[in-house]
Design a protein around this motif. Structure first.
Motif, short mmCIF file in Angstrom:
data_model
loop_
_atom_site.label_atom_id
_atom_site.label_comp_id
_atom_site.label_asym_id
_atom_site.label_seq_id
_atom_site.Cartn_x
_atom_site.Cartn_y
_atom_site.Cartn_z
N UNK A 261 0.81 -1.22 0.00
CA UNK A 261 0.00 0.00 0.00
C UNK A 261 0.84 1.27 0.00
N UNK A 262 2.11 1.15 0.35
CA UNK A 262 3.01 2.31 0.28
C UNK A 262 3.71 2.38 -1.08
N UNK A 263 3.45 1.40 -1.95
CA UNK A 263 4.10 1.35 -3.25
C UNK A 263 3.21 1.95 -4.33
N UNK A 264 3.84 2.49 -5.35
CA UNK A 264 3.12 3.13 -6.45
C UNK A 264 2.45 2.08 -7.34
N UNK A 415 -8.86 2.74 4.92
CA UNK A 415 -7.79 2.19 5.74
C UNK A 415 -6.53 3.01 5.51
N UNK A 416 -5.94 3.52 6.58
CA UNK A 416 -4.80 4.44 6.49
C UNK A 416 -3.65 3.87 7.31
N UNK A 417 -2.47 3.86 6.69
CA UNK A 417 -1.24 3.37 7.33
C UNK A 417 -0.33 4.54 7.73
N UNK A 418 0.55 4.24 8.69
CA UNK A 418 1.69 5.15 8.90
C UNK A 418 2.55 5.13 7.64
N UNK A 419 3.13 6.28 7.33
CA UNK A 419 4.03 6.37 6.19
C UNK A 419 3.37 6.77 4.90
N UNK A 420 2.05 7.02 4.91
CA UNK A 420 1.38 7.44 3.68
C UNK A 420 0.74 8.81 3.86
N UNK A 426 -7.28 21.50 6.92
CA UNK A 426 -6.64 22.78 7.21
C UNK A 426 -5.99 23.32 5.96
N UNK A 427 -5.70 24.62 5.98
CA UNK A 427 -5.01 25.22 4.84
C UNK A 427 -5.94 26.05 3.99
N UNK A 428 -5.35 27.02 3.31
CA UNK A 428 -6.13 27.96 2.50
C UNK A 428 -6.49 27.39 1.14
N UNK A 429 -5.75 26.39 0.67
CA UNK A 429 -6.02 25.87 -0.68
C UNK A 429 -6.84 24.60 -0.66
N UNK A 430 -6.90 23.92 0.47
CA UNK A 430 -7.64 22.67 0.53
C UNK A 430 -6.90 21.50 -0.07
N UNK A 431 -5.64 21.68 -0.45
CA UNK A 431 -4.90 20.61 -1.12
C UNK A 431 -3.64 20.20 -0.35
N UNK A 432 -3.48 20.64 0.88
CA UNK A 432 -2.31 20.25 1.66
C UNK A 432 -2.41 18.79 2.07
N UNK A 433 -1.25 18.15 2.20
CA UNK A 433 -1.17 16.75 2.58
C UNK A 433 -0.35 16.60 3.85
N UNK A 434 -0.64 15.55 4.60
CA UNK A 434 0.23 15.16 5.70
C UNK A 434 0.73 13.74 5.44
N UNK A 435 2.02 13.55 5.61
CA UNK A 435 2.60 12.21 5.58
C UNK A 435 2.69 11.73 7.02
N UNK A 436 1.88 10.74 7.36
CA UNK A 436 1.72 10.33 8.75
C UNK A 436 2.94 9.51 9.21
#
Length: 650
Positions: A261-264, A415-420, A426-436
């Motif tokens: 799941x962390x692979x492209x 389903x969400x993993x650490x590392x993805x 949050x954010x003004x553009x609505x497109x920010x990401x967090x890598x957990x």
């Protein structure tokens, strides 16, 4: 298009800034700019639009601000000896993390018109605001004149003491007169560099405001230590680099499934997720739970999903097989249709658990299809739940609170993993990401009544979509941040985007780290991040062609379907418990990627029907409810569209 100036400009460089892109508000990070709601450009029922848009550097209004600020700064610091350049200088960049937006409130016809002055015109309102002040988005500057005392303080106060600043943000009693003082500033604090007109970076407009208001230079307090050296030398401009953000090392996968799941370009959907799945037997799309997935070792691109359809408590439909990613779509990819029963449409307060399914099945509440409505209402209910899985360690903090760390979380339908990467609210553009990098549960003791006894947070690096000018497609620039801790899925997807963006737009996109090791509540997560290159190719190419950039928002957010919005939701002890009676008793999830020992038969589609239905994909035009189920026998009154474009969350 910006016009070539007739006279050269002398740039002034801002070498210091107190601006902040992200602020900490009550222990939670907040983007220092307009909210998502303020950035929404959708018109209201009267056809009027009220929104904010970012003003780019080459916009006439942005240039106008910087010309006025540069002229005022040169007048106050350079003195009479540079008077001949007062009207021919420009602040080359706004201070780091200060961003200019304009507030647009259109008339009913929605016509837009850009004007070069800072106040705007042609609309009911079109005012410019400068965000970035470290005390948050409510502290914004409304004009160059209002911001200039703060800019002057940045250029002259060696001690960085906000009490020495006379702007209205730092000195709330800003209108109180102070005794005028004479600045003791040496000429070398300012480097004036003559710059000839450039073809690649023209400066629009040659008219400069002839008058500048007289501003007060703050009297500086004595610095506790030796004065800092001048950031600009007389011979050449020197731009001080902003402090580097530190990225967090990526956690290592703990299983083959985690690694996949962390692979492209592996599996689009995951075991335990709610998905739309294509049903060849009826040439329709349904909602179900992925109970197993696999790919043959000799053909990893041949992916299969075993689906348990969702339904009401009095039906136990058998598993169905979906062959390939073309036959499954994430729950958040499409907006859920209205229920088929008019009774349920008229009683939106009902949910899966409070609905009289026996009454609906018996026809007591009119016509409709109970199994279809049950699958819709069950999916909405599951969207408001979460379940933590694979505990890694536990401990207590300095307050005696138990702290548990997990490798993953079922959040709503996903389903969400650490590392993805996950999409953020949050954010003004609505497109920010967090890598957990961590998923943390705090378990509180002696909690007052009606207060939650647990809190779940995610920790990780926050990234924003950024672009660089790429005038030579054969030699694109390198991002200013060299970061080895960006997940490979994000790296490969961005490389795919740039193969189109660079030659088509002469810009190169990259992921900019804006905050490392941030902590957010899980309510701030919109949902999983999906590669544009795999699931949004059509809308991406359309957006680039229309000049709308390469980072559109083409997915719903968790909570949109059920009105949950930005709430944590209800904890469930295990994943199957979140589905309740919508799946048969005894349903279980099979983790891993191994194929089943026995062959699973795939239902065969009716002749000449499957190809048309299979043409649908993420980002394609929304389909009607007739493709979701068979409603021919219900009459024309119940035919409702499955989303119409406006049903998607932006």
């Amino acid at each position: 298009m910006a016009q070539q100036p007739l006279t050269p400009f002398w740039p002034i460089f801002a070498t210091k800034s107190d601006g902040q892109h992200i602020i900490n508000l009550k222990g939670r990070p907040l983007r220092n700019g307009p909210t998502e709601e303020q950035l929404n450009t959708a018109p209201n029922d009267q056809g009027q639009r009220d929104f904010y848009r970012r003003i780019e550097k080459d916009d006439p209004k942005h240039i106008d601000w910087r010309k006025k600020l540069g002229g005022m700064l040169l007048r106050e610091l350079g003195g009479k000896q540079h008077e001949d350049k007062w009207q021919q200088c420009i602040l080359w960049e706004l201070p780091e993390n200060y961003v200019l937006y304009e507030h647009i409130k259109t008339k009913a016809d929605g016509e837009l018109k850009t004007v070069k002055n800072h106040s705007g015109g042609g609309h009911d309102r079109q005012d410019a605001y400068l965000y970035g002040y470290p005390k948050g988005p409510k502290k914004r500057f409304r004009s160059p004149v209002e911001f200039f005392p703060h800019l002057l303080w940045l250029a002259t106060d060696d001690g960085n003491d906000h009490a020495n600043c006379t702007c209205k943000m730092c000195s709330p009693a800003g209108d109180v007169e102070r005794a005028p003082g004479k600045a003791d500033v040496k000429a070398e604090l300012l480097a004036i560099v003559k710059r000839e007109p450039s073809v690649s970076k023209p400066v629009a407009g040659s008219n400069v405001v002839a008058r500048h208001p007289i501003v007060q230079i703050p009297a500086r307090r004595p610095s506790p230590g030796p004065p800092a050296p001048s950031p600009i030398t007389p011979s050449a401009p020197h731009i001080r680099a902003p402090p580097l953000q530190q990225s967090t090392p990526l956690p290592q996968p703990r299983s083959l499934e985690h690694q996949a799941d962390l692979s492209f370009n592996r599996f689009l959907c995951r075991t335990g997720e709610v998905v739309w799945f294509f049903r060849p037997k009826t040439s329709a799309w349904g909602l179900g739970l992925v109970v197993r997935r696999w790919a043959p070792k000799n053909d990893p691109t041949n992916r299969s999903y075993l689906i348990q359809p969702l339904s009401h408590p009095y039906e136990s439909p058998p598993h169905e097989l979906a062959m390939g990613d073309e036959q499954v779509k994430p729950w958040l990819a499409w907006s859920a249709p209205s229920c088929t029963f008019p009774f349920l449409q008229q009683n939106p307060q009902l949910n899966y658990g409070t609905t009289d399914w026996r009454g609906l099945i018996s026809g007591r509440f009119g016509d409709g299809i109970a199994s279809v409505d049950a699958s819709i209402m069950a999916s909405k209910a599951i969207d408001s739940t979460y379940t933590l899985f694979e505990r890694l360690k536990s401990g207590t903090d300095d307050k005696g609170t138990e702290v548990r760390h997990y490798n993953g979380i079922y959040l709503g339908a996903e389903k969400i993993w650490r590392g993805e990467a996950v999409r953020l609210r949050i954010g003004s553009t609505g497109s920010d990401l967090m890598v957990i990098s961590d998923i943390v549960e705090q378990v509180f003791k002696n909690v007052p009544p009606n207060q939650p006894d647990t809190k779940v947070s995610v920790v990780g690096d926050i990234y924003s979509y950024a672009t660089l000018d790429a005038p030579d497609p054969a030699n694109p620039p390198k991002p200013p941040q060299q970061n080895t801790n960006i997940p490979s899925r994000m790296v490969q997807d961005m490389a795919w985007r740039n193969r189109t963006l660079v030659p088509a737009t002469r810009t190169m996109a990259w992921w900019k780290l804006i905050q490392g090791a941030a902590r957010l509540d899980i309510a701030d997560i919109k949902g999983r991040w999906y590669e544009t290159s795999l699931v949004f190719q059509e809308p991406f190419h359309k957006a680039v062609k229309n000049g709308e950039g390469g980072n559109g928002i083409w997915m719903n957010s968790r909570g949109d379907a059920n009105g949950l919005g930005k709430e944590t939701g209800m904890s469930r002890p295990d994943r199957i418990a979140a589905f309740g009676a919508s799946v048969p008793k005894g349903t279980r999830l099979v983790d891993g990627l191994d194929p089943p020992s026995q062959h699973v038969a795939q239902p065969q589609p009716p002749p000449q029907q499957v190809h048309e239905a299979m043409d649908m994909g993420l980002g394609a035009d929304p389909f009607s409810i007739d493709e979701f189920m068979n409603v021919d026998h219900l009459g024309e009154d119940t035919g409702m569209e499955f989303g119409d474009g406006n049903n998607f969350s932006f």
